[in-house]
Scaffold this motif. Structure first.
Motif, PDB file in Angstrom:
ATOM      1  N   GLU A  63     -55.495  48.371 -18.121  1.00  0.00           N
ATOM      2  CA  GLU A  63     -55.490  48.126 -19.572  1.00  0.00           C
ATOM      3  C   GLU A  63     -54.164  47.547 -20.063  1.00  0.00           C
ATOM      4  O   GLU A  63     -53.478  48.166 -20.880  1.00  0.00           O
ATOM      5  CB  GLU A  63     -55.813  49.423 -20.315  1.00  0.00           C
ATOM      6  CG  GLU A  63     -57.135  49.996 -19.859  1.00  0.00           C
ATOM      7  CD  GLU A  63     -57.704  51.018 -20.830  1.00  0.00           C
ATOM      8  OE1 GLU A  63     -57.319  50.978 -22.005  1.00  0.00           O
ATOM      9  OE2 GLU A  63     -58.539  51.810 -20.401  1.00  0.00           O
ATOM     10  N   HIS A  92     -61.006  47.275 -21.636  1.00  0.00           N
ATOM     11  CA  HIS A  92     -62.169  47.586 -22.454  1.00  0.00           C
ATOM     12  C   HIS A  92     -62.514  46.452 -23.405  1.00  0.00           C
ATOM     13  O   HIS A  92     -63.556  46.480 -24.045  1.00  0.00           O
ATOM     14  CB  HIS A  92     -61.932  48.873 -23.251  1.00  0.00           C
ATOM     15  CG  HIS A  92     -61.915  50.096 -22.405  1.00  0.00           C
ATOM     16  ND1 HIS A  92     -63.001  50.482 -21.640  1.00  0.00           N
ATOM     17  CD2 HIS A  92     -60.963  51.014 -22.163  1.00  0.00           C
ATOM     18  CE1 HIS A  92     -62.702  51.586 -20.985  1.00  0.00           C
ATOM     19  NE2 HIS A  92     -61.463  51.928 -21.285  1.00  0.00           N
ATOM     20  N   TYR A 130     -71.848  52.358 -21.413  1.00  0.00           N
ATOM     21  CA  TYR A 130     -70.593  51.710 -21.749  1.00  0.00           C
ATOM     22  C   TYR A 130     -70.605  50.981 -23.073  1.00  0.00           C
ATOM     23  O   TYR A 130     -69.750  51.183 -23.924  1.00  0.00           O
ATOM     24  CB  TYR A 130     -70.248  50.744 -20.614  1.00  0.00           C
ATOM     25  CG  TYR A 130     -68.862  50.165 -20.731  1.00  0.00           C
ATOM     26  CD1 TYR A 130     -67.756  50.987 -20.880  1.00  0.00           C
ATOM     27  CD2 TYR A 130     -68.672  48.793 -20.671  1.00  0.00           C
ATOM     28  CE1 TYR A 130     -66.491  50.459 -20.985  1.00  0.00           C
ATOM     29  CE2 TYR A 130     -67.405  48.252 -20.770  1.00  0.00           C
ATOM     30  CZ  TYR A 130     -66.320  49.086 -20.930  1.00  0.00           C
ATOM     31  OH  TYR A 130     -65.076  48.567 -21.018  1.00  0.00           O
ATOM     32  N   LEU A 131     -71.609  50.106 -23.241  1.00  0.00           N
ATOM     33  CA  LEU A 131     -71.521  49.204 -24.379  1.00  0.00           C
ATOM     34  C   LEU A 131     -71.979  49.834 -25.677  1.00  0.00           C
ATOM     35  O   LEU A 131     -71.441  49.538 -26.730  1.00  0.00           O
ATOM     36  CB  LEU A 131     -72.341  47.945 -24.090  1.00  0.00           C
ATOM     37  CG  LEU A 131     -71.833  47.161 -22.885  1.00  0.00           C
ATOM     38  CD1 LEU A 131     -72.783  46.026 -22.558  1.00  0.00           C
ATOM     39  CD2 LEU A 131     -70.445  46.627 -23.149  1.00  0.00           C
ATOM     40  N   GLY A 142     -57.709  51.808 -26.023  1.00  0.00           N
ATOM     41  CA  GLY A 142     -58.079  52.371 -24.736  1.00  0.00           C
ATOM     42  C   GLY A 142     -59.450  53.011 -24.699  1.00  0.00           C
ATOM     43  O   GLY A 142     -59.817  53.606 -23.696  1.00  0.00           O
ATOM     44  N   LEU A 143     -60.189  52.903 -25.782  1.00  0.00           N
ATOM     45  CA  LEU A 143     -61.525  53.501 -25.771  1.00  0.00           C
ATOM     46  C   LEU A 143     -62.560  52.458 -25.341  1.00  0.00           C
ATOM     47  O   LEU A 143     -62.418  51.260 -25.592  1.00  0.00           O
ATOM     48  CB  LEU A 143     -61.890  54.032 -27.153  1.00  0.00           C
ATOM     49  CG  LEU A 143     -61.033  55.197 -27.656  1.00  0.00           C
ATOM     50  CD1 LEU A 143     -61.547  55.687 -29.003  1.00  0.00           C
ATOM     51  CD2 LEU A 143     -61.037  56.341 -26.647  1.00  0.00           C
ATOM     52  N   ALA A 144     -63.591  52.955 -24.694  1.00  0.00           N
ATOM     53  CA  ALA A 144     -64.677  52.068 -24.282  1.00  0.00           C
ATOM     54  C   ALA A 144     -65.405  51.547 -25.522  1.00  0.00           C
ATOM     55  O   ALA A 144     -65.427  52.228 -26.547  1.00  0.00           O
ATOM     56  CB  ALA A 144     -65.635  52.835 -23.381  1.00  0.00           C
ATOM     57  N   PRO A 145     -66.005  50.355 -25.452  1.00  0.00           N
ATOM     58  CA  PRO A 145     -66.634  49.740 -26.631  1.00  0.00           C
ATOM     59  C   PRO A 145     -67.595  50.678 -27.359  1.00  0.00           C
ATOM     60  O   PRO A 145     -67.557  50.776 -28.588  1.00  0.00           O
ATOM     61  CB  PRO A 145     -67.401  48.559 -26.042  1.00  0.00           C
ATOM     62  CG  PRO A 145     -66.723  48.245 -24.769  1.00  0.00           C
ATOM     63  CD  PRO A 145     -66.099  49.502 -24.274  1.00  0.00           C
ATOM     64  N   LYS A 146     -68.380  51.386 -26.574  1.00  0.00           N
ATOM     65  CA  LYS A 146     -69.335  52.295 -27.188  1.00  0.00           C
ATOM     66  C   LYS A 146     -68.627  53.366 -28.010  1.00  0.00           C
ATOM     67  O   LYS A 146     -69.001  53.654 -29.147  1.00  0.00           O
ATOM     68  CB  LYS A 146     -70.155  52.946 -26.074  1.00  0.00           C
ATOM     69  CG  LYS A 146     -71.153  53.966 -26.512  1.00  0.00           C
ATOM     70  CD  LYS A 146     -71.960  54.433 -25.304  1.00  0.00           C
ATOM     71  CE  LYS A 146     -72.426  55.856 -25.512  1.00  0.00           C
ATOM     72  NZ  LYS A 146     -73.085  56.377 -24.311  1.00  0.00           N
ATOM     73  N   ASP A 157     -67.076  52.076 -31.229  1.00  0.00           N
ATOM     74  CA  ASP A 157     -68.054  51.988 -32.313  1.00  0.00           C
ATOM     75  C   ASP A 157     -68.281  53.350 -32.945  1.00  0.00           C
ATOM     76  O   ASP A 157     -68.306  53.488 -34.160  1.00  0.00           O
ATOM     77  CB  ASP A 157     -69.386  51.456 -31.771  1.00  0.00           C
ATOM     78  CG  ASP A 157     -69.273  49.996 -31.371  1.00  0.00           C
ATOM     79  OD1 ASP A 157     -68.351  49.323 -31.884  1.00  0.00           O
ATOM     80  OD2 ASP A 157     -70.073  49.548 -30.529  1.00  0.00           O
TER      81      ASP A 157
END
Ligand SMILES: Nc1ncnc2c1ncn2[C@@H]1O[C@H](COP(=O)(O)OP(=O)(O)OP(=O)(O)O)[C@@H](O)[C@H]1O
Ligand SMILES: Nc1ncnc2c1ncn2[C@@H]1O[C@H](COP(=O)(O)OP(=O)(O)OP(=O)(O)O)[C@@H](O)[C@H]1O
Ligand SMILES: [Mg+2]
Ligand SMILES: [Mg+2]
Lengths: 262, 402, 352, 289, 253
Positions: free
Chosen positions: A184, A216, A255-256, E182-186, E189
């Motif tokens: 990151e 990310h 993930y998304l 640093g957070l995942a996209p999910k 949101d």
């Protein structure tokens, strides 16, 4: 892509690391070929950083093999792995706090030859000065590139969150490793400078460095990476191009999320 | 120094000052050994000044702290020498002597040393004079005394490397020569709360007598251990001078000490000298005499008399006069004032101090008799003499005869 | 008075050498090493037993020392230095392999204490608590100087050695080796990730400190002509460390100034209060209190030490082409200030 | 066996002092080399009070009060001002040693450099199983156990304990969650001082007479015990003290007793080589890392 | 799946309670040398999302530290409603309802995750068990790690823990320093969703973000900070229109 299928630069087989009951990395297999730019993505806590710790030797794996450049490096101490040409940056930046930014950069430049006491005493001063000047020029140029130049004489602990990440990346850029593991590098960096880092990564690759990028920010991953590895719960869940993976239900779910898929 | 400069009500006019250095560990863990040196010297200085000083000059005492360390001692003494040009040094103790000996030898300053180590039994340094009897004499006296009492099996118990290294070999060899047998030797670290295992080991070795030197807390702990083992009466204790000190006696418990222990002090002075010393000491230092102060006191007076005799402060001259004021023959004097009066009359004197006769041998070691003392059993922890051992007896002991 | 000045300067020069050694393990490697004085003692003992003849001429206690080789001065000092380094390697191998920070402090303190116990309890080894003594003035057999002349000579020798130690250590400090040491001190994980062999670097730094200590110790013993266990304790090492801290960690010039202050100026404080300190009962205590208090006060006013550790500083304004083209995004501090005020800032990075 | 009995008494005293030190260390992350003086001051306070009353609890109270006051003063006058300026560990080390010198010398001025006597409690001996203890020995052990258990409950069960650990981790963050960090630190020092003062009094009662260097001489033993047990671990400190106390007492049977303390240190070295984090940490965290 | 209201106190649900406004006037803060932040003025109104954006090192975090009392300010004022809270120590500011989540060192590494959360409840009695339960359903990763020391968390989990700790209370002002780094996209949101939800429930939310596009998009009012000074302000979406701004800070995407 690679018809002759040359031996991969990095080959990870069955890598495992459990912390008590936590299966941080749980049988992870993947490979990275020389010259590639590979993304490593996955939900928080998927084990990405742990993989980096294992590869760089800061943690010892419970099981599995890591072949780097044809050599098994699992379990070697970090300095040996670094010497073999693998370097990494830290997700939580680790500058050397009470050294100047310039010194932080100079340390990242591997000294030519061994840094021994005898060498320190016996090298003629002119050679020392020349080497020092060369290193300094390189360090300052990098500092300039990542907007750290005005801060070069400041203690590293005074850097802001984003500046620390920039320093972290700049250090890697200076070491010119065979394989760079970037954890990151852009989190918390201003969008304008993210572009700078993106350019830095491309430069690295042009100079012959292979990159494994944890990130990310999918926009970047999409732009930079040839290939993406998705980790979920300590294992590789899928690999391929990001475009393909966006539609993968596992990736979407873990993930998304809803918005990301939209 | 606020020493009253009056004698018989009239002011004494001093024509300047002369300095004596009193040195020893004044701070740190050995402070208990060094402070009495300074206080003894100051007590003597008070009386000397009351009697008109030395050769008309007022005696000033400069305390110098060695911290028990030869390196610190060396620099501190160098500073003292540069600033005050002392005519004599009283002290230090064994720990620092090798650091300061080169300095006072180089600068030709008289030293009245207060250490016990047998290493100087055959001293050849002409500036160094040992004013307290060497541990070796004491060791011989202790061994001889035990044999006289018919104790044929003995153990030894010491705190600190210092005591055990200087006493142990001496007592062992003298005792063996006289026909005794050492059945156990223990050296323990001072200041721990209990020594039960050591004490147990000694009891198991069945000695009739134990030779000892212990610091007060250690002595206290050892006797507690002994008591809880129910072995207080298993043997008797013969202690060094240190064990006659009030703090040690009080730490053991005066009545316990009285019942089980005797210790050795330098042969007693004529009582007048001791009384004067004690009262003056109290006046100058505001507390009771601490063990060891007597040697510094005697040494100071002896040197002062020698200077008066030599009519000079120059050490090379004073050295020649020391024997003449301290050794027989001569009229026995016990105070500076007395001695001075006789010297003025041209008499030969023999100073006998609070620590007994100050007779130096050719190695500048004082040879004296010994008194065996026992605690009085009172809360103050004072001791009283029960027997004496004369210099002739010591000589006999040395040759293996009782 | 001159003689006194010579004494003070000689001891000062030796102390400065010792402080330079402490500065290596404390300042460069960042280790709280309380065994340092043991290396000084080891150097002193080693030099003495090499230089002294085997038997000491004293009939009652025929002191003999383990070696008693009767070597000349220079090789003795060199070997003593090496012995110090070797001892530090041994202790370091135990203490540095797996331990950090405060633990090392305790372990090294214990090591020093054990060594003191051994040397003072066993009198066949190094003379027990009386120690080693009776050395003839080194080199004077050849020089035939009088006492005063000799003291000047030895002062000169010590100053020369100090200069030598200073130059050598400065050279090492500025070298990549020195820089690596500091990286290890600042954050060892990061240093390891950048190819530094932590244990080996620390160990070498530690041994270097030990060597300098032993070197100083050998000079010291040759000056005092005697050495015993009472001369090395926590107090001694603390004073040296105070010199380092007051002078400025990791700055060679600073620590020398610090040591001079601690060893010479501090005791003078008590001269300012003659009434209090001349009293024989409480005077020495008051002098100690003033000394210790003086250290606290100095630190209070300059917590970072008199001279700061020298950072690699770049003073070139930078080539014209390097001036940032978009000033608004540059990180230049609002007005001036590229130097930072250490110690006043509110947040220092802690190691996670 | 008697050796073991005495070892237990020694261990109780060492444990008290060690736990106090360990507590202070874990909260403030500064090694206090003046810790021994907290004990010494306690001992002298008890000694002074003992002159006018032989009431043991009163003497203990005086010892604790004196230790607590000194702990508080050390914090306010010495450590806080420097910690606030981000003094490095090295600076703190020098400071605390300087403080230790000052306190020792102040005591020397007040009480003289030579030994003072202190007799407390009864010396009637009892046989308890294979051991033989005096009344004071038993009192010492009981007091130690009570204090240690009480302390443990305070730290594990109360908000104060949690706040202490939060402060230990990150003072600024703790403050932003509402912890009055200064107060917590001050209380910790006071607690440290009180317990150490009590330990000092018990130690003085055991040795019978002492000088201003009483506590300083114990410093390394205490540090060793803390480390053997695992610094900052309450039970670890107790275990460490037990190990060190017994080793010192029992080893004296087999080797030259002058090496008693050295033996304790050898144990320390051995433990550190195999369990660098100390015994207890190694046990409790083995499942984590 | 979305958790129930984050405002624990009954009654406040639904109604847009208007708490006090946080007003910063000409604030000057720094670390001892030249002040890093000079004469910055901002205002965070209840029920609104106020964003601060700007390049790295502009002084955003420093400004927040000045507001919450972590750094001493050397000029200007901070007002909570009408009360002057300039240089009030942080431990009292929490009690006045200011909750702050720092950018760096934002968890207690050696405390367990549960204890970290409990620290967020420190000013109240009890251990806030129900609240912890609520937050754990918001961040399921935390529930499975409740007994682990926080130092073992992954980078993202750490951030979640820091946020969760900040949300333990019902603050009047919520101050967040880069909550989504640093957070995942999910998770980003989700977190962003919660932030919007919280602000809708009443308190003033002041947030610093490098995810400029998103934060400006949702901000009722936004400030651009450069070189430690106010540079630009306005409603977030409007600022997003500003071509120069995009060029300088957001990058042409
Ligand atoms: N030392 C440790 N002890 C116990 N668990 C650990 C330790 N280190 C990491 N973990 C756990 O292992 C898992 C993987 O952590 P890791 O840091 O590798 O995640 P990550 O993929 O990098 O996540 P992120 O994107 O949030 O940085 C997490 O659940 C984390 O809590
Ligand atoms: N402890 C400190 N001492 C001195 N200067 C500091 C300190 N911390 C930060 N600074 C400086 O203050 C300036 C502002 O830092 P700050 O952390 O407020 O930036 P920021 O706007 O939050 O940046 P980022 O987006 O990178 O987090 C930076 O130039 C930084 O180098
Ligand atoms: Mg990670
Ligand atoms: Mg920031």
């Amino acid at each position: 892509m690679h018809d002759g299928a040359p031996a991969p630069l990095l080959e990870v087989r069955g890598l495992r690391k459990h912390f008590g009951g936590v299966k941080a990395v749980d049988g992870c297999d993947f490979e990275v070929r020389a010259g590639e730019m590979v993304g490593l993505i996955g939900p928080n806590g998927a084990g990405k950083s742990t993989v980096v710790e294992l590869l760089s030797g800061l943690l010892k794996p419970d099981a599995g093999t890591v072949l780097f450049d044809g050599r098994a490096i699992q379990g070697l101490p970090p300095h040996r792995i670094f010497a073999a040409g693998l370097s990494r940056c830290f997700q939580l930046a680790k500058p050397w706090p009470r050294l100047s930014v310039l010194e932080n950069l100079l340390i990242a430049i591997p000294p030519e030859g061994k840094d021994t006491i005898w060498r320190a005493l016996l090298t003629p001063p002119s050679r020392v000065r020349a080497a020092e000047r060369a290193a300094r020029d390189r360090a300052l140029a990098i500092a300039e590139q990542y907007r750290l130049y005005p801060l070069r004489n400041d203690y590293a602990y005074t850097l802001s969150g984003g500046q620390r990440r920039l320093l972290e990346f700049a250090r890697i850029a200076l070491t010119r490793p065979k394989l760079a593991l970037l954890d990151e590098p852009m989190a918390g960096v201003n969008p304008v400078l993210q572009v700078e880092i993106e350019r830095g990564i491309r430069n690295l690759v042009e100079d012959g460095t292979t990159v494994l990028l944890i990130e990310h920010n999918l926009g970047f991953v999409e732009r930079i990476c040839d290939r993406v590895i998705v980790m979920v719960e300590g294992r590789v869940a899928a690999t391929g191009s990001l475009a393909e993976l966006r539609d993968n239900p596992i990736v979407q779910d873990a993930y998304l999320g809803v918005v990301g898929a939209a | 120094g606020a020493y009253g400069a009056t004698s018989h009500g009239r002011r004494v006019d001093f024509s300047g000052t002369v300095h004596f250095t009193a040195m020893g560990p004044l701070t740190g863990s050995y402070a208990a050994l060094g402070i009495p040196i300074v206080q003894g010297t100051e007590t003597a200085a008070y009386l000397i000044n009351k009697a008109g000083g030395i050769l008309g000059k007022k005696l000033v005492v400069d305390p110098v702290d060695t911290k028990g360390d030869p390196a610190d001692a060396a620099t501190a003494l160098a500073e003292e020498v540069a600033l005050n040009h002392p005519a004599a040094i009283i002290g230090p103790i064994t720990l620092e002597i090798h650091g300061v000996e080169p300095i006072f030898t180089r600068d030709k300053i008289l030293d009245g040393w207060n250490g016990g180590t047998p290493a100087f039994d055959h001293n050849t340094n002409k500036y160094l004079w040992r004013c307290n009897p060497s541990d070796s004499q004491q060791g011989v006296a202790m061994a001889g005394y035990a044999m006289l009492k018919g104790y044929k099996r003995a153990a030894m118990l010491f705190t600190s490397a210092a005591a055990s290294q200087s006493f142990e070999p001496l007592i062992r060899s003298s005792y063996a020569r006289l026909g005794g047998k050492i059945v156990a030797t223990k050296s323990i670290q001072a200041g721990l709360p209990s020594y039960s295992s050591t004490v147990e080991a000694i009891v198991k070795a069945h000695p009739q007598v134990v030779f000892t030197q212990l610091t007060p807390p250690t002595a206290s702990a050892v006797f507690k251990n002994l008591e809880s083992l129910g072995a207080l009466n298993a043997f008797r204790w013969v202690g060094t001078t240190f064990m006659a000190g009030t703090t040690v006696v009080r730490a053991i418990g005066p009545s316990v000490s009285k019942a089980h222990m005797v210790s050795f002090i330098g042969s007693t002075a004529l009582s007048g000298a001791a009384t004067l010393f004690r009262s003056t000491y109290r006046k100058v230092n505001h507390h009771a005499v601490e063990s060891g102060a007597n040697f510094a006191y005697d040494c100071t007076i002896d040197f002062a008399l020698a200077m008066a005799k030599a009519k000079s402060f120059t050490s090379t001259k004073v050295i020649k006069a020391i024997d003449q004021v301290s050794n027989p023959p001569g009229i026995t004097v016990t105070t500076y004032a007395q001695g001075l009066k006789l010297l003025k009359k041209g008499k030969k004197i023999n100073y006998t101090g609070v620590s007994g006769p100050m007779n130096f041998n050719r190695f500048h070691n004082v040879i004296g008799g010994w008194s065996v003392v026992r605690a009085k059993g009172t809360a103050k922890g004072l001791v009283s003499v029960i027997q004496t051992i004369s210099p002739t007896q010591i000589t006999k002991f040395i040759s293996g005869k009782l | 008075m001159i003689q006194y000045t010579v004494t003070v300067c000689t001891v000062g020069a030796i102390t400065a050498i010792l402080v330079l050694g402490v500065n290596v393990s404390w300042g460069w490697v960042g280790q709280i090493d309380l065994a340092y004085y043991a290396y000084v003692a080891i150097g002193a003992y080693a030099a003495m037993v090499l230089e002294l003849p085997r038997a000491h001429p004293s009939p009652t206690t025929p002191n003999s020392y383990i070696l008693g080789l009767h070597w000349p001065f220079i090789p003795s000092v060199l070997v003593a230095t090496a012995v110090g380094a070797a001892a530090a390697l041994v202790v370091g191998t135990i203490a540095l392999r797996r331990l950090r920070g405060d633990y090392i402090a305790i372990i090294t303190a214990c090591t020093a204490l054990m060594l003191t116990a051994v040397t003072s309890v066993d009198n066949h080894l190094l003379g027990g608590y009386i120690g080693v003594y009776g050395l003839a003035e080194p080199l004077n057999t050849a020089l035939h100087l009088g006492p005063t002349g000799y003291s000047y000579f030895y002062l000169g020798l010590c100053i020369f050695c100090l200069l030598l130690a200073y130059l050598v250590l400065e050279r090492i400090y500025k070298s990549p080796f020195g820089r690596s040491l500091r990286a290890v001190r600042e954050n060892d994980t990061a240093a390891a990730a950048f190819g530094r062999n932590l244990f080996w670097l620390r160990l070498r730094g530690y041994a270097l400190g030990g060597a300098v200590g032993a070197f100083g110790g050998a000079l010291f013993a040759n000056y005092l002509l005697a050495w015993n266990p009472a001369s090395w304790s926590l107090t001694e090492v603390t004073l040296l460390i105070a010199g380092v801290v007051v002078g400025g960690q990791a700055n060679s010039r600073g620590v020398i100034i610090g040591s001079v202050l601690i060893e010479s100026a501090l005791p003078q404080i008590s001269q300012l209060f003659p009434l209090l300190t001349s009293n024989s009962t409480i005077g020495p205590s008051i002098a100690s209190i003033l000394g210790a208090g003086g250290i606290i006060v100095m630190l209070r006013f300059r917590p970072g030490g008199i001279l700061r550790e020298r950072r690699a500083i770049d003073r070139t304004g930078g080539p014209e082409s390097l001036v940032p083209h978009v000033p608004a995004v540059s990180f230049a501090r609002p007005t001036t200030a590229t130097g930072v005020a250490v110690g006043t800032s509110s947040e220092v990075e802690r190691d996670a | 066996m008697l050796g073991v009995g005495f070892g237990l008494v020694t261990a109780s005293i060492v444990a008290l002092s060690t736990v106090a030190m360990s507590l202070q260390f874990s909260v403030t992350r500064t090694i206090n080399f003046a810790h021994g003086e907290l004990m010494t001051v306690g001992a002298y306070a008890a000694y002074v009070v003992a002159k006018s009353t032989s009431d043991l609890p009163l003497q203990a109270l005086a010892a604790m009060a004196a230790g607590a006051v000194l702990g508080w003063v050390l914090n306010v006058a010495l450590f806080q001002p420097f910690v606030r300026r981000h003094a490095t560990k090295l600076v703190i080390f020098v400071l605390s040693v300087a403080a230790s010198f000052i306190i020792q010398n102040v005591l020397e001025i007040g009480f003289g450099g030579s030994y003072v006597d202190y007799q407390a409690g009864s010396t009637n001996a009892y046989n308890v199983g294979p051991f033989q203890w005096t009344e004071m020995d038993i009192v010492t052990m009981v007091v130690a156990v009570v204090v240690l258990v009480g302390l443990h409950l305070t730290i594990r069960r109360t908000k104060f304990g949690k706040a202490q650990r939060a402060v230990a981790d990150d003072v600024l963050l703790a403050r932003t969650t509402g912890v009055g960090a200064q107060r917590i630190i001050a209380l910790t020092w006071i607690l440290d001082g009180a317990i150490a003062g009590l330990a000092g009094m018990l130690l003085a009662a055991q040795v019978g007479s002492f000088t201003p260097t009483l506590g300083f001489g114990y410093l390394l033993v205490i540090f060793s015990a803390a480390i053997v047990g695992g610094i900052g671990q309450m039970y670890g400190a107790m275990l460490g003290a037990l190990v060190i106390g017994l080793v010192m007492e029992v080893s004296a049977v087999y080797i030259n007793p002058s090496y008693k303390e050295s033996m304790a240190f050898l144990i320390l070295v051995a433990v550190l080589l195999f369990r660098p984090q100390g015994i207890v940490t190694a046990l409790s965290e083995s499942n984590v890392q | 799946m979305p958790p129930e209201s984050l405002r624990g106190s009954p009654g406040s649900n639904g109604s847009v309670a208007s708490g006090p406004t946080l007003t910063v006037e000409n604030l000057t803060v720094g670390y001892g040398g030249t002040p890093v932040v000079q004469e910055v003025s901002i205002r965070a109104k209840p029920g609104e999302l106020t964003a601060i954006v700007g390049p790295n090192g502009a002084g955003k975090s420093t400004l927040l530290k000045g507001i919450v009392g972590v750094l001493r300010t050397t000029g200007g004022r901070v007002l909570l409603g009408a009360d002057d809270i300039t240089n009030v120590v942080p431990e009292s500011l929490v009690r006045r309802g200011i909750s702050y989540v720092p950018q760096l060192s934002n968890v207690f590494p050696s405390l367990s995750v549960r204890e970290n959360l409990e620290m967020g409840w420190y000013i109240h009695h009890g251990d806030g068990r129900e609240r912890i339960d609520q937050l754990c359903s918001m961040f399921p990763d935390l529930r499975s790690s409740l007994r682990r020391p926080a130092r073992t968390l992954s980078g993202g989990q750490r951030m979640m823990l820091a946020l969760a700790r900040g949300l333990m209370l019902d603050p009047q002002v919520l101050v967040l320093d880069e909550p989504t780094a640093g957070l995942a996209p999910k998770v980003v949101d989700e977190v962003w969703g919660h932030v919007l939800e919280i602000k809708a429930a009443g308190p003033a939310v002041l947030v610093v973000e490098q995810n400029t596009r998103r934060s400006l998009g949702d901000a009722n009012w936004a400030y651009v900070l450069t070189n430690g000074r106010n540079n630009l302000e306005g409603p977030g979406p409007e600022l997003l229109e500003d071509k120069d701004l995009i060029q300088l800070y957001i990058g042409g995407g």
